[in-house]
Motif scaffolding. Structure first.
Motif, PDB file in Angstrom:
ATOM      1  N   SER A  94       0.823  -1.203   0.000  1.00  0.00           N
ATOM      2  CA  SER A  94       0.000   0.000   0.000  1.00  0.00           C
ATOM      3  C   SER A  94       0.857   1.253   0.000  1.00  0.00           C
ATOM      4  O   SER A  94       0.578   2.213  -0.723  1.00  0.00           O
ATOM      5  CB  SER A  94      -0.922  -0.002   1.213  1.00  0.00           C
ATOM      6  OG  SER A  94      -1.693   1.170   1.259  1.00  0.00           O
ATOM      7  N   LEU A  95       1.905   1.251   0.793  1.00  0.00           N
ATOM      8  CA  LEU A  95       2.800   2.406   0.845  1.00  0.00           C
ATOM      9  C   LEU A  95       3.536   2.596  -0.478  1.00  0.00           C
ATOM     10  O   LEU A  95       3.828   3.720  -0.874  1.00  0.00           O
ATOM     11  CB  LEU A  95       3.802   2.253   1.996  1.00  0.00           C
ATOM     12  CG  LEU A  95       3.239   2.425   3.393  1.00  0.00           C
ATOM     13  CD1 LEU A  95       4.251   1.972   4.435  1.00  0.00           C
ATOM     14  CD2 LEU A  95       2.827   3.864   3.634  1.00  0.00           C
ATOM     15  N   GLY A  96       3.826   1.497  -1.148  1.00  0.00           N
ATOM     16  CA  GLY A  96       4.535   1.571  -2.419  1.00  0.00           C
ATOM     17  C   GLY A  96       3.709   2.168  -3.544  1.00  0.00           C
ATOM     18  O   GLY A  96       4.254   2.677  -4.519  1.00  0.00           O
ATOM     19  N   THR A  97       2.386   2.099  -3.422  1.00  0.00           N
ATOM     20  CA  THR A  97       1.528   2.614  -4.492  1.00  0.00           C
ATOM     21  C   THR A  97       1.077   4.047  -4.254  1.00  0.00           C
ATOM     22  O   THR A  97       0.484   4.655  -5.135  1.00  0.00           O
ATOM     23  CB  THR A  97       0.273   1.729  -4.649  1.00  0.00           C
ATOM     24  OG1 THR A  97      -0.462   1.726  -3.427  1.00  0.00           O
ATOM     25  CG2 THR A  97       0.651   0.312  -5.032  1.00  0.00           C
ATOM     26  N   GLN A  98       1.372   4.593  -3.079  1.00  0.00           N
ATOM     27  CA  GLN A  98       0.943   5.951  -2.753  1.00  0.00           C
ATOM     28  C   GLN A  98       2.007   6.960  -3.169  1.00  0.00           C
ATOM     29  O   GLN A  98       3.198   6.743  -2.958  1.00  0.00           O
ATOM     30  CB  GLN A  98       0.702   6.110  -1.250  1.00  0.00           C
ATOM     31  CG  GLN A  98      -0.445   5.327  -0.714  1.00  0.00           C
ATOM     32  CD  GLN A  98      -0.606   5.571   0.782  1.00  0.00           C
ATOM     33  OE1 GLN A  98       0.229   6.193   1.409  1.00  0.00           O
ATOM     34  NE2 GLN A  98      -1.682   5.061   1.333  1.00  0.00           N
ATOM     35  N   LYS A  99       1.554   8.079  -3.745  1.00  0.00           N
ATOM     36  CA  LYS A  99       2.497   9.153  -4.065  1.00  0.00           C
ATOM     37  C   LYS A  99       2.932   9.841  -2.780  1.00  0.00           C
ATOM     38  O   LYS A  99       4.109  10.047  -2.541  1.00  0.00           O
ATOM     39  CB  LYS A  99       1.854  10.169  -5.012  1.00  0.00           C
ATOM     40  CG  LYS A  99       1.656   9.638  -6.407  1.00  0.00           C
ATOM     41  CD  LYS A  99       1.110  10.708  -7.310  1.00  0.00           C
ATOM     42  CE  LYS A  99       0.914  10.146  -8.708  1.00  0.00           C
ATOM     43  NZ  LYS A  99       0.372  11.157  -9.614  1.00  0.00           N
ATOM     44  N   ASP A 100       1.964  10.234  -1.967  1.00  0.00           N
ATOM     45  CA  ASP A 100       2.238  10.839  -0.667  1.00  0.00           C
ATOM     46  C   ASP A 100       1.953   9.786   0.394  1.00  0.00           C
ATOM     47  O   ASP A 100       0.807   9.381   0.572  1.00  0.00           O
ATOM     48  CB  ASP A 100       1.343  12.062  -0.428  1.00  0.00           C
ATOM     49  CG  ASP A 100       1.602  13.173  -1.429  1.00  0.00           C
ATOM     50  OD1 ASP A 100       2.777  13.361  -1.792  1.00  0.00           O
ATOM     51  OD2 ASP A 100       0.640  13.831  -1.840  1.00  0.00           O
ATOM     52  N   ARG A 101       2.984   9.371   1.069  1.00  0.00           N
ATOM     53  CA  ARG A 101       2.819   8.311   2.065  1.00  0.00           C
ATOM     54  C   ARG A 101       1.997   8.810   3.244  1.00  0.00           C
ATOM     55  O   ARG A 101       2.282   9.840   3.824  1.00  0.00           O
ATOM     56  CB  ARG A 101       4.171   7.821   2.545  1.00  0.00           C
ATOM     57  CG  ARG A 101       4.912   7.077   1.466  1.00  0.00           C
ATOM     58  CD  ARG A 101       6.166   6.496   1.996  1.00  0.00           C
ATOM     59  NE  ARG A 101       6.753   5.627   0.986  1.00  0.00           N
ATOM     60  CZ  ARG A 101       7.794   4.871   1.206  1.00  0.00           C
ATOM     61  NH1 ARG A 101       8.390   4.888   2.369  1.00  0.00           N
ATOM     62  NH2 ARG A 101       8.265   4.100   0.259  1.00  0.00           N
ATOM     63  N   ASP A 102       0.990   8.038   3.572  1.00  0.00           N
ATOM     64  CA  ASP A 102       0.108   8.357   4.700  1.00  0.00           C
ATOM     65  C   ASP A 102       0.881   8.148   6.002  1.00  0.00           C
ATOM     66  O   ASP A 102       1.365   7.044   6.266  1.00  0.00           O
ATOM     67  CB  ASP A 102      -1.122   7.456   4.648  1.00  0.00           C
ATOM     68  CG  ASP A 102      -2.141   7.746   5.722  1.00  0.00           C
ATOM     69  OD1 ASP A 102      -1.903   8.636   6.555  1.00  0.00           O
ATOM     70  OD2 ASP A 102      -3.196   7.088   5.718  1.00  0.00           O
TER      71      ASP A 102
END
Length: 52
Positions: free
Chosen positions: A25-33
């Protein structure tokens, strides 16, 4: 009935699966939550604690 060792093994396996999902999930986010980063850190610490 499961032994304590078996319960720890199952918990660790489940946490490792969760950590893999978080990494994906973190790998697919532009801005890491930031919440996901904190959760990932806590899951990793739990896995390490169960491994000791």
């Amino acid at each position: 009935m499961m032994t304590n060792y078996e319960k720890i093994h199952v918990a660790r396996r489940d946490l490792e699966k969760l950590r893999a999902e978080l990494i994906a999930s973190l790998g697919t986010q532009k801005d890491r939550d930031p919440d996901l980063l904190i959760l990932h850190e806590r899951v990793s610490k739990a896995i390490n604690a169960l491994s000791a």
